[in-house]
Structures are given as structure tokens and as C-alpha cells.
Enzyme design. Structure first.
Site, PDB file in Angstrom:
ATOM      1  N   ASN A 422      60.669  -5.404  -0.051  1.00  0.00           N
ATOM      2  CA  ASN A 422      59.517  -4.733  -0.481  1.00  0.00           C
ATOM      3  C   ASN A 422      58.980  -5.211  -2.191  1.00  0.00           C
ATOM      4  O   ASN A 422      59.513  -6.304  -2.574  1.00  0.00           O
ATOM      5  CB  ASN A 422      60.634  -3.110  -0.799  1.00  0.00           C
ATOM      6  CG  ASN A 422      61.302  -3.780  -2.230  1.00  0.00           C
ATOM      7  OD1 ASN A 422      62.805  -3.987  -1.825  1.00  0.00           O
ATOM      8  ND2 ASN A 422      61.246  -3.481  -3.486  1.00  0.00           N
ATOM      9  N   CYS A 423      58.292  -4.219  -2.259  1.00  0.00           N
ATOM     10  CA  CYS A 423      57.563  -4.917  -3.948  1.00  0.00           C
ATOM     11  C   CYS A 423      58.129  -3.591  -4.703  1.00  0.00           C
ATOM     12  O   CYS A 423      58.729  -2.853  -4.437  1.00  0.00           O
ATOM     13  CB  CYS A 423      56.064  -5.368  -3.581  1.00  0.00           C
ATOM     14  SG  CYS A 423      54.814  -3.956  -2.890  1.00  0.00           S
ATOM     15  N   ILE A 424      56.794  -3.479  -5.611  1.00  0.00           N
ATOM     16  CA  ILE A 424      56.919  -2.749  -6.584  1.00  0.00           C
ATOM     17  C   ILE A 424      56.987  -1.555  -6.000  1.00  0.00           C
ATOM     18  O   ILE A 424      57.610  -0.612  -6.489  1.00  0.00           O
ATOM     19  CB  ILE A 424      56.058  -2.587  -8.070  1.00  0.00           C
ATOM     20  CG1 ILE A 424      56.905  -4.095  -7.963  1.00  0.00           C
ATOM     21  CG2 ILE A 424      56.433  -2.058  -8.867  1.00  0.00           C
ATOM     22  CD1 ILE A 424      55.940  -4.176  -9.610  1.00  0.00           C
TER      23      ILE A 424
END
Length: 478
Positions: A422-424
Site C-alpha cells: 500500500n502507499c498513502i
């Protein structure tokens, strides 16, 4: 390449302050650059700062090893960093000059081949080791071995496999590396006869070779050595300083211009972060000519732009040499080196740094701004991770377990999940069979959107609460 570029941002972020410390140190203690006795509190403080900054600048490759090893591993697991370090130690030991000349004595008979292996501890090998470590982690972290070898199952086998892969890569490099270095030396010697144009070609190739660590003087003339020895063009067969002078306007002024263009092109939500890395990198380049924090910040995110960057060096070097500007560097082409070298006999028309610098700033700014906008290049602050709209995305259901369960069902169940990240704002998934993915089912979880950027890639736009959903999703897949 973009994933590699992002992985490099962490180690790159450490470098600007080191360059600034070294610049201040050189100012306080000129003897560290010019030679001579180091006495008194001022000089000792300067020496201290130079050594403090150099501790990381000189070991940049190891920072890249760990940064890439961790940054490209699933969930940024530190095991990938350990495997990368194992790979680095394996390759740099097997390809060290002392070892290769022992197993292949003929290498010692060639000064070029010996020099090639002298330079084996470079950023290219560091990045390569990082890639090997992270790929081995991603591929073998769940490996199950027979019961009698069960201790080495899973993550414990990753570094071992990385070591084996590194042995094979070392065998290939044993033959390839000296050929590559020899070709560069041959090119360097060939361009000597092209005078001003040759200096431009040298500057262009010098920048292109930054990732490999082979960008230093492979021409064989010793332009730097003769310049700082107090000689003049009468003592050599070329215009002394011509292979160094063109770097000054580019590093001192061109890089700040290019950095400003990147900041101007950054997305509003990421502009502050872009300013942080780019402004410090520009100051670092101006003061002491340490350019790697700027260059590694975008060379893998936008490789085409990096080629343009190198071309600008070649063009400005030809212009600088033709105008008669001569300066030399003992460390790199920053303000400190310009100041100290301007008093040497071979220095000439150093006042031209002002008009040349202004021109470099404007040209670099215009070219970078146009290229970034024209081709939508992913320079710092323009990555695809989290646009402003995604940051404002709100889950319609705060039961993260239920959300994760619905997304998993929409992705075909845990047997169809290959990797989770996952990213932000996004849950990033790799699936085995994309045809099993049901967008409507996923959206029913109350997420903001679903994207499929690759043949096996699924990105679920969740918003800033993505970490909670990702944690529950990982638990369901265990």
C-alpha cells in the site's frame, strides 16, 4: 524503474546535508582541499565537518544497497535489506582487485583491467545488490523446505539465495566489467583529439556514467592533477582545465534551475516534500558540487530527462571552454572549488561564471519545465501514488475487517493474491488471474475506486485510512 526511483529517495535524502557539511568544512579548512598543515581550532573544526559529511558521501553505494533492498521489498521488509547487504559483500569481495588478480593473474598485467576492479565498490553495484536482495525476498520469502532444513525456511533462506545469485552475477561481471571499463577508456582517449567538442562529449558521458561510478577521469590525461599542481597549458598538450571548467555553471547554477522547474511542476499536495529534497540538493550542488542527491532523485523516475540533463552538460561545457573560462576542482565543481582554484596559474576568466551561471540557470529551468510538462514526467512531487482527490477519499464503512473481506472476495479470494502493498492512499495488489477480479464487488465495500494499471495489478483507492484496511487484508490472507 519508478519503483527503483522511489526506493532510492530514502538514502538520497541523507546526502544533501552531508554535502553542505563538507562545503562548510572546506571553507573553514582549505588545507583539506589544497594541502598543507592543519592547525588551529578553525581548521580542525573544518576537517571534522569534511570527514563527517564524507563518511556518508564516500559510502553512498552502501546506502543504496540497503535503501533499494528495503524499498523494493514487499511491505518494505528489512529482510530484503539484509539480503541486499549479503549480495553487496559477496560481489565486492569476489570482484575485488586482490581476489580477481589471484584467480586470473593475467588481469594484473593490464592496468586498465586492474583499475576497473579497483572501482568495483560503486553505486551501480550497490543498486544491483539492492535489486538482487529485494527480488530474492519477494520471490522466496514464503519458501518451505524439508523438515530437516526447516530452520532455513521462509525469510531465513532469502539472504542465502541472494548470496548464490550474487556468485553467479559476479562470474558474469568478472568478464563483462573490464570490457565495459576498457571501452570507456578507449572512448575517452579517442575524444581527446576533438578539442572543444571532445570536452563536451566527455562531460555528457561523465554524467551518463554517474550510476556506474565510472564517471571519473578515464581519458588518461590527468587534467585535474596537472591543474592543481600549479602547471599551465604550456606544460601539457591540451588547454589545461578544459575537462573540468564546464561543470561549474551546470552544477552551481544549472541544477538549482532544474530543481526550481521540478518544484514548479510538482503537484500541490506534494510541493512541500519536493521542496525539501530538491532545495537541499540544489544548495549542496552549489556549495561543493555534490550532485548525486539531485541526480538520483530523478534519474530512475524519468530516465529520458536524465539523458537531456547530460546533454545540457555537454553543450555548456563546449560553450564554457570556447569562451576561455578555466577553473578546476579537487573535489567537485562547486563554489568552494571555484574559490580555491581561481588563484592557480591555469585559472582564467573566472568572472565568466556570472553570465555563464545565469544562462545555465535559465536554460536548465526552461528545458526541464518544458520536458516535464510536455511528457508528463514523474519527477519528485509528480509520482502517481496519491493525488489530492484520493487523500480526501472517505470510506463509507469504518469496519476495516468487513471492507478488507469484501475487497478480498472481489479479488477472487486469498488464493488469487500474489502480493500485498500500500502507499498513502491505495491498496496495491498483484493477483494471479485478473479475470477473477470483480470491480463491482470491490466497490461495494465503500472504496473510492478501482484501477488496473497492469495485467496482474489491482489498485484500490481507499484514502488515508488505507493502512488499517491493508493490515486487515493481510491478516485475511495469512
Amino acid at each position: 524503474l519508478q519503483k527503483l526511483g522511489k526506493a532510492l529517495m530514502l538514502p538520497v535524502a541523507v546526502l544533501p546535508i552531508c554535502g553542505i557539511l563538507m562545503g562548510i568544512g572546506y571553507y573553514l579548512c582549505p588545507a583539506t582541499m589544497q594541502g598543507g598543515d592543519i592547525e588551529g581550532a578553525r581548521n580542525l573544526i573544518g576537517l571534522f565537518l569534511v570527514k563527517a559529511g564524507g563518511a556518508l558521501i564516500d559510502n553512498m553505494a552502501i546506502l543504496f544497497v540497503i535503501g533499494v533492498g528495503v524499498g523494493m521489498s514487499d511491505k518494505n521488509d528489512g529482510t530484503g535489506g539484509i539480503a541486499a547487504l549479503a549480495s553487496w559483500l559477496m560481489m565486492t569481495t569476489l570482484l575485488s582487485t586482490g581476489f580477481v588478480t589471484t584467480i586470473m593473474p593475467s588481469i594484473a598485467d593490464s592496468a586498465t583491467k586492474t583499475l576497473a576492479f579497483d572501482k568495483i565498490q560503486n553505486p551501480f553495484i550497490g543498486i544491483l545488490a539492492g535489486i538482487i536482495g529485494s527480488l530474492c525476498y519477494n520471490r522466496f520469502k514464503d519458501t518451505k523446505l524439508p523438515d530437516w532444513l526447516s530452520f532455513f525456511s521462509g525469510k531465513r533462506c532469502v539472504a542465502i539465495i541472494a548470496g548464490v545469485v550474487s556468485i553467479l552475477v559476479s562470474v558474469v561481471l568478472l568478464f563483462v566489467w573490464p570490457l565495459l571499463f576498457g571501452a570507456l577508456v578507449s572512448i575517452g582517449k579517442a575524444i581527446v583529439g576533438f578539442d572543444v567538442v571532445g570536452a563536451g562529449i566527455y562531460a555528457f558521458l561523465n554524467r551518463l556514467l554517474i550510476p556506474t561510478g565510472l564517471h571519473h577521469d578515464t581519458i588518461g590525461l590527468g587534467d585535474l592533477k596537472h591543474f592543481w599542481a600549479g602547471e599551465t597549458s604550456k606544460d601539457v598538450s591540451w588547454s589545461l582545465g578544459m575537462y573540468m571548467s564546464g561543470f561549474f555553471p551546470c552544477m552551481m547554477f544549472g541544477i538549482p534551475g532544474a530543481a526550481l522547474a521540478m518544484v514548479k511542476c510538482a503537484k500541490p499536495a506534494k510541493k512541500k516534500a519536493a521542496i525539501g529534497i530538491l532545495a537541499s540538493a540544489a544548495i549542496c550542488a552549489f556549495i561543493c558540487g555534490v550532485t548525486e542527491p539531485f541526480e538520483f532523485a530523478f534519474m530512475f523516475l524519468a530516465p529520458g530527462l536524465y539523458v537531456i540533463y547530460a546533454l545540457l552538460y555537454g553543450i555548456f561545457t563546449m560553450v564554457t571552454v570556447a569562451l576561455g573560462f578555466r577553473a578546476g576542482f579537487s573535489f567537485s565543481a562547486g563554489a568552494m572549488d571555484l574559490l580555491f582554484s581561481s588563484s592557480l596559474p591555469a585559472a582564467a576568466r573566472t568572472w565568466l561564471i556570472i553570465p555563464l551561471g545565469i544562462a545555465a540557470f535559465i536554460v536548465f529551468y526552461i528545458v526541464f519545465y518544458f520536458a516535464i510538462k510536455k511528457w508528463n514526467l514523474k519527477t519528485p512531487g509528480r509520482e502517481d501514488d496519491d493525488v489530492e482527490a484520493e487523500k480526501k477519499a472517505v470510506l463509507s464503512n469504518n469496519d476495516y475487517t468487513a471492507v478488507a473481506k469484501t475487497i478480498l472476495e472481489g479479488c477472487g479470494g486469498k488464493d488469487n493474491i500474489a502480493s500485498i502493498d500500500n502507499c498513502i492512499t491505495r491498496l496495491r495488489l498483484e493477483v494471479k488471474d485478473i479475470t477473477q477480479v470483480d470491480d463491482k464487488k470491490i466497490k461495494s465495500a465503500g472504496v473510492a475506486g478501482v484501477m488496473k494499471p497492469g495485467k496482474n495489478s489491482v489498485q484500490v483507492i481507499i484514502g488515508t485510512k488505507v493502512q488499517f484496511v491493508a493490515d486487515e487484508f493481510s491478516k485475511l490472507c495469512e
